[in-house]
Design an enzyme around this catalytic site. Structure first.
Site, mmCIF file in Angstrom:
data_model
loop_
_atom_site.group_PDB
_atom_site.id
_atom_site.type_symbol
_atom_site.label_atom_id
_atom_site.label_comp_id
_atom_site.label_asym_id
_atom_site.label_seq_id
_atom_site.Cartn_x
_atom_site.Cartn_y
_atom_site.Cartn_z
ATOM 1 N N ARG A 58 0.883 -1.182 0.000
ATOM 2 C CA ARG A 58 0.000 0.000 0.000
ATOM 3 C C ARG A 58 0.910 1.218 0.000
ATOM 4 O O ARG A 58 1.755 1.370 0.889
ATOM 5 C CB ARG A 58 -0.909 0.012 1.235
ATOM 6 C CG ARG A 58 -1.649 1.327 1.375
ATOM 7 C CD ARG A 58 -2.745 1.297 2.404
ATOM 8 N NE ARG A 58 -3.886 0.530 1.945
ATOM 9 C CZ ARG A 58 -5.100 0.605 2.498
ATOM 10 N NH1 ARG A 58 -5.320 1.394 3.529
ATOM 11 N NH2 ARG A 58 -6.089 -0.117 2.023
ATOM 12 N N HIS A 114 -7.606 1.136 -6.258
ATOM 13 C CA HIS A 114 -7.760 0.233 -5.105
ATOM 14 C C HIS A 114 -8.436 -1.042 -5.625
ATOM 15 O O HIS A 114 -9.592 -1.336 -5.322
ATOM 16 C CB HIS A 114 -8.604 0.918 -4.024
ATOM 17 C CG HIS A 114 -8.511 0.260 -2.676
ATOM 18 N ND1 HIS A 114 -7.710 -0.834 -2.419
ATOM 19 C CD2 HIS A 114 -9.130 0.545 -1.496
ATOM 20 C CE1 HIS A 114 -7.848 -1.189 -1.148
ATOM 21 N NE2 HIS A 114 -8.697 -0.369 -0.575
ATOM 22 N N CYS A 142 -16.350 1.596 1.317
ATOM 23 C CA CYS A 142 -15.201 0.714 1.584
ATOM 24 C C CYS A 142 -14.676 0.875 3.012
ATOM 25 O O CYS A 142 -13.988 0.001 3.520
ATOM 26 C CB CYS A 142 -14.100 0.963 0.565
ATOM 27 S SG CYS A 142 -13.357 2.599 0.674
HETATM 28 N N1 CP Z 1 -11.201 -0.251 2.720
HETATM 29 C C1 CP Z 1 -9.908 -0.348 3.078
HETATM 30 O O1 CP Z 1 -8.990 -0.528 2.259
HETATM 31 O O2 CP Z 1 -9.709 -0.244 4.429
HETATM 32 P P1 CP Z 1 -8.328 -0.062 5.154
HETATM 33 O O3 CP Z 1 -7.785 1.294 4.737
HETATM 34 O O4 CP Z 1 -8.659 -0.115 6.611
HETATM 35 O O5 CP Z 1 -7.395 -1.160 4.726
HETATM 36 N N1 NVA Z 2 -10.014 6.696 -0.945
HETATM 37 C C1 NVA Z 2 -9.558 6.237 0.332
HETATM 38 C C2 NVA Z 2 -9.773 4.768 0.490
HETATM 39 C C3 NVA Z 2 -9.378 4.214 1.823
HETATM 40 C C4 NVA Z 2 -9.547 2.745 1.916
HETATM 41 C C5 NVA Z 2 -8.093 6.593 0.513
HETATM 42 O O1 NVA Z 2 -7.322 6.482 -0.452
HETATM 43 O O2 NVA Z 2 -7.737 7.019 1.592
#
Ligand code: CP
Ligand code: NVA
Length: 309
Positions: free
Chosen positions: A108, A135, A267
């Site tokens: 990530r 994502h 999400c």
């Molecule tokens: N939805 C999602 O990716 O959650 P986290 O940021 O908690 O991993």
């Molecule tokens: N759009 C958000 C999603 C988090 C899971 C971000 O990038 O922070």
């Protein structure tokens, strides 16, 4: 081995195979404990290395359980404890070490280039666990959730996104092309998806519908999605951006424009982009959405390891 970086790089056939595999695996898990291993332990002895340069709860937990349930294990690295982030070791050398100590790498990151650089030097699969531009593991899992609840292919449903045109939406747009579903977007003027994505859609002769009015976007929807207006590490004038989105907060009034059995998805984590009334209503399926990530991550891992049934 296969990477899992962006949905638009994966064939429709493989995406469907991942979804089908997840369905079978979820069915099989009824009455099992979190750490019980699936029949035949298909990833026995395999190590998934994870690294999060941004916070995470769901992605971290779901990959942890996914690899465990497949018979393997996981190790999470803290980026601030590596030589790489302090400039003491190159990304190329780091990638070579990851490849000789582990079997797959989940990253990530705040930097899309980093995923591409790692891809260049790793000899094990890389999985995008969220980047500024997409994502993909989230959206594939959300499609699983939608088809599970609605019990029909997503191509037969009207999907609406209301809110910020961010990484999660980009993956939803890619999915709409790959899995051929109707996508409507509601966002303030000036906050539409970026032009390269819109050009890509046009080049493919596909269509997405964009309204600068939340109620119009919600009309007749089967599913309404939203996400935070301010994403993690979003470097914007927060006050200004939030005020632009004030008419796009998902309220009961907006939900009333949609079909009676419309579901609400997010999400998570959430901010103020949805009213409590909707978030806590029966139409909100956010907890099932979160838990389904375990099942879909497993099939994504099997795809990466070339072991999808
Ligand atoms: N939805 C999602 O990716 O959650 P986290 O940021 O908690 O991993
Ligand atoms: N759009 C958000 C999603 C988090 C899971 C971000 O990038 O922070």
């Amino acid at each position: 081995m296969e990477n899992f970086i962006d949905l638009n790089e994966i064939s429709t056939y493989q995406l469907r195979k991942i979804l089908e595999d997840a369905k079978k695996r979820k069915k099989f898990r009824k009455n099992l404990n979190f750490l019980d291993v699936d029949k035949k332990a298909p990833l026995k002895g395999k190590l998934l290395i994870q690294m999060f340069e941004k916070s995470s709860l769901r992605t971290r937990l779901s990959f942890y359980l996914a690899i465990k349930q497949l018979g393997g294990s996981t190790l999470t690295l803290r980026p601030d404890e590596l030589h790489l982030s302090k400039g003491g070791e190159s990304l190329e050398d780091t990638a070579k070490i990851l490849s000789s100590f582990g079997d797959a790498f989940m990253l990530r990151t705040d930097d899309d280039n980093k995923i591409n650089e790692f891809k260049k030097y790793l000899s094990i699969p890389i999985i995008n666990g969220l980047s500024p531009s997409s994502h993909p593991t989230q959206i594939l899992s959300d499609i699983f959730t939608i088809e599970e609840i609605k019990n029909k292919p997503i191509s037969k449903l009207k999907i609406t996104w209301i809110g910020d045109c961010n990484n999660v939406l980009n993956s939803l747009i890619s999915a709409s092309v790959k899995l051929d579903f109707d996508l409507t977007i509601g966002c303030p003027k000036g906050y539409e998806p970026n032009t390269s994505i819109l050009k890509w859609i046009k080049r493919l002769r596909k269509k997405i519908y964009i309204f600068n009015d939340a109620k119009k976007a919600a009309l007749n929807a089967d599913v309404i999605f939203t996400d935070k207006v301010i994403s993690i590490n979003d470097k914007v004038n927060k006050k200004k951006k939030l005020s632009k989105f004030k008419n796009f907060v998902i309220s009961q009034n907006i939900m009333n424009q949609a079909k009676k059995n419309c579901i609400f998805l997010h999400c998570l984590p959430r901010g103020d982009e949805v009213d409590d009334e909707v978030f806590k209503s029966k139409k909100s399926k956010v907890w099932l959405q979160a838990v389904n990530r375990i099942h879909v991550q497993k099939s994504i891992l099997l795809y990466c390891f070339g072991k999808l049934r």
